[in-house]
Design a protein around this motif. Sequence first.
Motif, PDB file in Angstrom:
ATOM      1  N   UNK A  43      39.759 -20.201 -29.999  1.00 29.14           N
ATOM      2  CA  UNK A  43      40.765 -19.858 -28.996  1.00 29.14           C
ATOM      3  C   UNK A  43      41.858 -20.922 -29.034  1.00 29.14           C
ATOM      4  N   UNK A  44      43.088 -20.481 -29.253  1.00 29.76           N
ATOM      5  CA  UNK A  44      44.245 -21.374 -29.380  1.00 29.76           C
ATOM      6  C   UNK A  44      43.969 -22.491 -30.385  1.00 29.76           C
ATOM      7  N   UNK A  45      43.349 -22.117 -31.493  1.00 33.05           N
ATOM      8  CA  UNK A  45      43.111 -23.042 -32.596  1.00 33.05           C
ATOM      9  C   UNK A  45      41.935 -23.983 -32.425  1.00 33.05           C
ATOM     10  N   UNK A  46      41.220 -23.888 -31.313  1.00 26.65           N
ATOM     11  CA  UNK A  46      40.086 -24.790 -31.068  1.00 26.65           C
ATOM     12  C   UNK A  46      38.823 -23.975 -30.797  1.00 26.65           C
ATOM     13  N   UNK A  47      37.660 -24.500 -31.196  1.00 27.50           N
ATOM     14  CA  UNK A  47      36.417 -23.777 -30.934  1.00 27.50           C
ATOM     15  C   UNK A  47      36.029 -23.824 -29.461  1.00 27.50           C
ATOM     16  N   UNK A  48      35.607 -22.677 -28.945  1.00 24.52           N
ATOM     17  CA  UNK A  48      35.072 -22.573 -27.593  1.00 24.52           C
ATOM     18  C   UNK A  48      33.638 -22.082 -27.737  1.00 24.52           C
ATOM     19  N   UNK A  49      32.658 -22.967 -27.440  1.00 21.20           N
ATOM     20  CA  UNK A  49      31.243 -22.656 -27.628  1.00 21.20           C
ATOM     21  C   UNK A  49      30.629 -22.069 -26.367  1.00 21.20           C
ATOM     22  N   UNK A  50      29.845 -21.008 -26.578  1.00 22.56           N
ATOM     23  CA  UNK A  50      29.012 -20.400 -25.541  1.00 22.56           C
ATOM     24  C   UNK A  50      27.577 -20.649 -25.993  1.00 22.56           C
ATOM     25  N   UNK A  51      26.890 -21.582 -25.346  1.00 24.87           N
ATOM     26  CA  UNK A  51      25.540 -21.948 -25.781  1.00 24.87           C
ATOM     27  C   UNK A  51      24.487 -21.145 -25.030  1.00 24.87           C
ATOM     28  N   UNK A  52      23.300 -21.061 -25.643  1.00 25.95           N
ATOM     29  CA  UNK A  52      22.155 -20.335 -25.076  1.00 25.95           C
ATOM     30  C   UNK A  52      22.483 -18.876 -24.780  1.00 25.95           C
ATOM     31  N   UNK A  53      23.198 -18.254 -25.704  1.00 25.16           N
ATOM     32  CA  UNK A  53      23.556 -16.848 -25.576  1.00 25.16           C
ATOM     33  C   UNK A  53      22.452 -15.995 -26.204  1.00 25.16           C
ATOM     34  N   UNK A  54      22.077 -14.938 -25.511  1.00 27.16           N
ATOM     35  CA  UNK A  54      21.067 -14.002 -26.002  1.00 27.16           C
ATOM     36  C   UNK A  54      21.767 -12.867 -26.753  1.00 27.16           C
ATOM     37  N   UNK A  55      21.241 -12.549 -27.935  1.00 28.20           N
ATOM     38  CA  UNK A  55      21.788 -11.485 -28.774  1.00 28.20           C
ATOM     39  C   UNK A  55      20.646 -10.557 -29.166  1.00 28.20           C
ATOM     40  N   UNK A  56      20.820  -9.254 -28.923  1.00 26.31           N
ATOM     41  CA  UNK A  56      19.827  -8.264 -29.330  1.00 26.31           C
ATOM     42  C   UNK A  56      20.270  -7.593 -30.616  1.00 26.31           C
ATOM     43  N   UNK A  57      19.341  -7.487 -31.553  1.00 25.82           N
ATOM     44  CA  UNK A  57      19.569  -6.786 -32.820  1.00 25.82           C
ATOM     45  C   UNK A  57      18.720  -5.522 -32.767  1.00 25.82           C
ATOM     46  N   UNK A  58      19.380  -4.354 -32.875  1.00 26.45           N
ATOM     47  CA  UNK A  58      18.681  -3.084 -32.760  1.00 26.45           C
ATOM     48  C   UNK A  58      19.000  -2.203 -33.969  1.00 26.45           C
ATOM     49  N   UNK A  59      18.055  -2.094 -34.916  1.00 25.72           N
ATOM     50  CA  UNK A  59      18.308  -1.232 -36.079  1.00 25.72           C
ATOM     51  C   UNK A  59      18.129   0.245 -35.733  1.00 25.72           C
ATOM     52  N   UNK A  60      18.839   1.098 -36.450  1.00 29.11           N
ATOM     53  CA  UNK A  60      18.651   2.538 -36.320  1.00 29.11           C
ATOM     54  C   UNK A  60      17.303   2.905 -36.934  1.00 29.11           C
ATOM     55  N   UNK A  61      16.797   4.092 -36.626  1.00 27.44           N
ATOM     56  CA  UNK A  61      15.499   4.508 -37.151  1.00 27.44           C
ATOM     57  C   UNK A  61      15.450   4.530 -38.669  1.00 27.44           C
ATOM     58  N   UNK A  62      16.576   4.851 -39.318  1.00 22.75           N
ATOM     59  CA  UNK A  62      16.579   4.913 -40.785  1.00 22.75           C
ATOM     60  C   UNK A  62      16.669   3.540 -41.440  1.00 22.75           C
ATOM     61  N   UNK A  63      16.915   2.480 -40.650  1.00 25.62           N
ATOM     62  CA  UNK A  63      16.992   1.122 -41.190  1.00 25.62           C
ATOM     63  C   UNK A  63      18.256   0.825 -41.974  1.00 25.62           C
ATOM     64  N   UNK A  64      19.204   1.764 -42.010  1.00 25.78           N
ATOM     65  CA  UNK A  64      20.425   1.566 -42.796  1.00 25.78           C
ATOM     66  C   UNK A  64      21.574   0.996 -41.964  1.00 25.78           C
ATOM     67  N   UNK A  65      21.451   1.056 -40.643  1.00 27.17           N
ATOM     68  CA  UNK A  65      22.506   0.534 -39.778  1.00 27.17           C
ATOM     69  C   UNK A  65      21.863  -0.070 -38.534  1.00 27.17           C
ATOM     70  N   UNK A  66      22.683  -0.753 -37.750  1.00 21.87           N
ATOM     71  CA  UNK A  66      22.176  -1.413 -36.542  1.00 21.87           C
ATOM     72  C   UNK A  66      23.315  -1.648 -35.571  1.00 21.87           C
ATOM     73  N   UNK A  67      22.931  -2.068 -34.368  1.00 21.66           N
ATOM     74  CA  UNK A  67      23.912  -2.549 -33.392  1.00 21.66           C
ATOM     75  C   UNK A  67      23.479  -3.944 -32.950  1.00 21.66           C
ATOM     76  N   UNK A  68      24.453  -4.716 -32.525  1.00 23.92           N
ATOM     77  CA  UNK A  68      24.207  -6.048 -31.986  1.00 23.92           C
ATOM     78  C   UNK A  68      24.819  -6.088 -30.600  1.00 23.92           C
ATOM     79  N   UNK A  69      24.035  -6.555 -29.625  1.00 22.90           N
ATOM     80  CA  UNK A  69      24.550  -6.732 -28.266  1.00 22.90           C
ATOM     81  C   UNK A  69      24.547  -8.216 -27.944  1.00 22.90           C
ATOM     82  N   UNK A  70      25.717  -8.715 -27.590  1.00 29.55           N
ATOM     83  CA  UNK A  70      25.877 -10.112 -27.183  1.00 29.55           C
ATOM     84  C   UNK A  70      25.913 -10.108 -25.659  1.00 29.55           C
ATOM     85  N   UNK A  71      24.975 -10.843 -25.033  1.00 32.48           N
ATOM     86  CA  UNK A  71      24.849 -10.845 -23.573  1.00 32.48           C
ATOM     87  C   UNK A  71      25.562 -12.043 -22.945  1.00 32.48           C
TER      88      UNK A  71
END
Length: 152
Positions: A43-71
């Motif tokens: 942000x504005x050329x400098x890093x802005x860290x968000x620590x201890x963030x939970x991220x869910x990785x959810x693959x589709x049933x076919x295993x060829x694609x997925x979604x990621x949710x950043x909480x």
Amino acid sequence: MKTKFLSAAFAAALLLTACGKATPEQPVVPEESAYTGTVTVIYEGAPFDNENISVDFTPAEDGASASITIHQIRFVPQMPVTIDVTIPGITLLGTAEKILLSCARVVPLAMGGEYPRYTVTDLSGEIAGDELVFSLKFGDYPTSFAGRRQGL
């Protein structure tokens, strides 16, 4: 006789070795997982860290694609609230060692609908062992995540 026996043993060893190398290793299979780590937004050329963030990785049933949710993410220091953002349509490619993630362009979901102002571009990353890393751009903001699987 001894020479024939040694030659036969050597040939058998070569065949076993060759057969072992010819068998492709099975690719890593994607599985639903939760990760905890740091999201860094430039942000504005400098890093802005968000620590201890939970991220869910959810693959589709076919295993060829997925979604990621950043909480509970904030994209800039002045952002008064945190939000959950889902990135759908991520392409997966499994290798013997890791799962590769990629997505050229997709509209993320946040606050009950599409969030086109922060269209995701150039997402790339991987899951290797218990680690998830990826980078992308949310609109004009380069963003990255590095984390480990929860519960370990």
